[in-house]
Motif scaffolding. Structure first.
Motif, short mmCIF file in Angstrom:
data_model
loop_
_atom_site.label_atom_id
_atom_site.label_comp_id
_atom_site.label_asym_id
_atom_site.label_seq_id
_atom_site.Cartn_x
_atom_site.Cartn_y
_atom_site.Cartn_z
N PHE A 9 0.83 -1.21 0.00
CA PHE A 9 0.00 0.00 0.00
C PHE A 9 0.86 1.27 0.00
O PHE A 9 0.47 2.28 -0.58
CB PHE A 9 -0.99 -0.01 1.16
N ASP A 33 -10.25 -3.54 -4.03
CA ASP A 33 -9.41 -4.67 -3.65
C ASP A 33 -9.11 -5.53 -4.88
O ASP A 33 -9.99 -5.79 -5.70
CB ASP A 33 -10.10 -5.52 -2.56
N ILE A 34 -7.88 -6.00 -4.99
CA ILE A 34 -7.46 -6.76 -6.17
C ILE A 34 -8.09 -8.17 -6.19
O ILE A 34 -8.22 -8.77 -7.25
CB ILE A 34 -5.91 -6.83 -6.21
N ASN A 91 -8.72 -5.60 9.80
CA ASN A 91 -7.89 -6.65 10.38
C ASN A 91 -6.69 -5.97 11.04
O ASN A 91 -5.98 -5.21 10.39
CB ASN A 91 -7.42 -7.63 9.30
N HIS A 97 -5.27 -11.86 11.02
CA HIS A 97 -4.68 -12.17 9.71
C HIS A 97 -4.48 -10.92 8.86
O HIS A 97 -4.73 -10.92 7.66
CB HIS A 97 -5.52 -13.20 8.93
N GLN A 98 -4.04 -9.84 9.48
CA GLN A 98 -3.69 -8.64 8.71
C GLN A 98 -2.52 -8.99 7.81
O GLN A 98 -1.47 -9.43 8.28
CB GLN A 98 -3.31 -7.48 9.64
N GLU A 99 -2.71 -8.80 6.49
CA GLU A 99 -1.66 -9.16 5.52
C GLU A 99 -0.76 -7.99 5.17
O GLU A 99 0.43 -8.17 4.95
CB GLU A 99 -2.31 -9.66 4.21
N VAL A 100 -1.37 -6.82 5.03
CA VAL A 100 -0.59 -5.67 4.58
C VAL A 100 -0.39 -4.71 5.76
O VAL A 100 -1.36 -4.23 6.35
CB VAL A 100 -1.31 -4.93 3.42
N HIS A 104 -5.68 -0.20 6.97
CA HIS A 104 -6.70 -0.09 5.92
C HIS A 104 -8.05 -0.56 6.43
O HIS A 104 -8.13 -1.44 7.28
CB HIS A 104 -6.32 -0.90 4.67
N HIS A 106 -11.62 -2.17 5.07
CA HIS A 106 -12.32 -2.82 3.96
C HIS A 106 -13.76 -2.32 3.94
O HIS A 106 -14.40 -2.19 4.99
CB HIS A 106 -12.37 -4.34 4.17
#
Ligand code: AMP
Length: 122
Positions: A9, A33-34, A91, A97-100, A104, A106
């Protein structure tokens, strides 16, 4: 946790990676979101360097807090989900399970979204 300027990001904010923009102002950028998990799935990120919601809530200036949440509302409106309803989700950290590692929100919508989470044991 220190902010990692190489996160995806951060790279989108610098224009190094493309994003399908929904809304942008001095405080926030909203984009699609991709890998959408609903017919409407937007992401809203602050322009400042915050690892997580907790980091943002603790450190952001009042104008950043207000500007960011106003931008979330504007993005929801532009996505066309304010009449039928939508869900915001954040998240924060490992259990979520925050990935980035750039805070952010959602925005989900475009259909009936069902219960918030499966009940424990489901
Ligand atoms: P989270 O698990 O809350 O950290 O969610 C990260 C979200 O970022 C996931 O829904 C991903 O599909 C999304 N994502 C990852 N890379 C990109 C990208 N380049 N553009 C848009 N969304 C992305």
């Amino acid at each position: 946790m220190a902010y990692d300027r190489t996160n995806i990001f951060a790279r989108i904010l610098r224009g190094e990676l493309p994003a399908k923009k929904i809304y942008e102002d001095e405080y926030a950028l909203a984009f699609h979101d991709i890998r959408p998990l609903a017919p409407v799935h937007g992401l809203v990120i602050p322009k400042g360097e915050y690892v997580s919601f907790h980091d943002f809530a603790a450190k952001a200036a009042p104008a950043e807090l207000a500007g960011f949440f106003r931008a979330v509302g504007k993005a929801a409106k532009l996505l066309g989900v304010t009449d039928d309803g939508f869900r915001l989700l954040v998240n924060n950290g490992a259990d979520a399970h925050q990935e980035v590692p750039h805070f952010h929100v959602h925005i989900f919508g475009g259909k009936s979204l069902g219960p918030m989470l499966p009940r424990s044991g489901d």
